[in-house]
Design a protein around this motif. Structure first.
Motif, short mmCIF file in Angstrom:
data_model
loop_
_atom_site.label_atom_id
_atom_site.label_comp_id
_atom_site.label_asym_id
_atom_site.label_seq_id
_atom_site.Cartn_x
_atom_site.Cartn_y
_atom_site.Cartn_z
N LEU A 151 0.87 -1.18 0.00
CA LEU A 151 0.00 0.00 0.00
C LEU A 151 0.90 1.23 0.00
O LEU A 151 1.31 1.73 1.05
CB LEU A 151 -0.92 -0.02 1.22
N GLY A 152 1.24 1.69 -1.18
CA GLY A 152 2.08 2.86 -1.33
C GLY A 152 3.52 2.52 -1.65
O GLY A 152 3.98 1.38 -1.49
N ALA A 173 3.71 1.15 -9.33
CA ALA A 173 2.61 1.71 -10.11
C ALA A 173 1.32 1.06 -9.63
O ALA A 173 1.28 -0.16 -9.38
CB ALA A 173 2.79 1.47 -11.60
N HIS A 174 0.28 1.85 -9.49
CA HIS A 174 -0.99 1.29 -9.04
C HIS A 174 -1.45 0.20 -10.01
O HIS A 174 -1.51 0.41 -11.22
CB HIS A 174 -2.06 2.36 -8.94
N SER A 189 -0.59 -0.95 -4.86
CA SER A 189 -1.77 -0.08 -4.84
C SER A 189 -1.39 1.24 -4.19
O SER A 189 -0.53 1.29 -3.31
CB SER A 189 -2.91 -0.71 -4.04
N TYR A 190 -2.04 2.31 -4.65
CA TYR A 190 -1.94 3.53 -3.88
C TYR A 190 -2.48 3.26 -2.47
O TYR A 190 -3.38 2.43 -2.28
CB TYR A 190 -2.75 4.65 -4.52
N ARG A 201 -7.22 10.25 -6.07
CA ARG A 201 -6.04 9.49 -6.52
C ARG A 201 -6.33 7.99 -6.45
O ARG A 201 -5.89 7.20 -7.29
CB ARG A 201 -4.83 9.84 -5.66
N LEU A 202 -7.09 7.60 -5.42
CA LEU A 202 -7.52 6.21 -5.27
C LEU A 202 -9.03 6.19 -5.05
O LEU A 202 -9.53 6.79 -4.11
CB LEU A 202 -6.82 5.53 -4.09
N THR A 203 -9.74 5.49 -5.91
CA THR A 203 -11.18 5.29 -5.74
C THR A 203 -11.43 3.87 -5.24
O THR A 203 -10.55 3.01 -5.33
CB THR A 203 -11.93 5.51 -7.05
#
Length: 220
Positions: A151-152, A173-174, A189-190, A201-203
């Motif tokens: 995560l990030g 990269a996401h 993932s972001y 930026r993240l949905t």
């Protein structure tokens, strides 16, 4: 990759009084004085050790995991993460944003690259490096592990470092996936932070897209 202070490099969870990072230890001490009813210790991983899936976050949130003692519990990021884990069958019970809500993870574990809450949610590079021995040991202690979700970028880089891989060859990269050797795949993932979701930026759909990839990998 030895840790300093009283940390034991071969263990997957740091001691409750870990002093490997003086700034973080002092911040914990100050928070314990101000909020003696909070957890205020290095936050342990959550989930079964025989899980095939490991989620790696950045660090505990001040009023989230640092308060409750469970990763992503009690803060905004946990709302999206735990709802997604439930949607994809990685949990049993209901998430109540507290450690005694009875929630259990199935085939998944959550940990953090840095186990102590950092001021302003920003660990230094040295603090991240000091904690890597615990991440390395955590990965090694999971006999059925086949995939990880970072995560990030900091979590992504932490995983690459403990696997002794060049970051330039595994770019964050996401939605990206990387074969990191040893039968392990790293997904990116972001981070599901309030800032990332509020700014778009993240949905939720983007987060679910990554979990679709993880689920497909585990069911392959």
């Amino acid at each position: 990759m030895p840790a300093k202070g009283n940390a034991v490099a071969s263990r997957p969870e740091p001691p409750a009084d870990c002093d490997a990072c003086p700034r973080l230890a002092a911040f914990r001490h100050d928070n314990a004085a101000a909020h003696p009813d909070w957890f205020n210790k290095p936050v342990p991983s959550f989930g079964p050790e025989d899980a095939r899936f490991l989620i790696v976050g950045l660090a505990p949130g001040l009023q989230g995991a640092n308060k409750t003692g469970r990763p992503f519990t009690g803060d905004y990021a946990g709302d999206l993460l735990y709802a997604t884990l439930d949607k994809y069958g990685f949990s049993e019970g209901s998430y109540g944003a507290r450690p005694d809500d009875g929630l259990q993870l199935r085939d998944a574990m959550i940990t953090n690259a840095v186990r102590c809450v950092p001021p302003q949610n920003k660990p230094t590079g040295e603090e991240t490096r000091n904690c890597l021995s615990f991440l390395s040991a955590r990965i090694s202690a999971m006999p059925n592990l086949t995939c990880l979700l970072a995560l990030g970028r900091i979590a992504h880089d932490a995983v690459l470092t403990v696997r002794e891989l060049r970051k330039s060859q595994y770019k964050f990269a996401h939605g990206a996936s990387h074969d990191i050797g040893g039968g392990l795949t790293l997904f990116d993932s972001y981070h599901c932070s309030r800032y990332n979701t509020n700014t778009g930026r993240l949905t939720e759909a983007m987060f679910h897209d990554v979990f679709d990839l993880v689920a497909a990998h585990l069911n392959d």
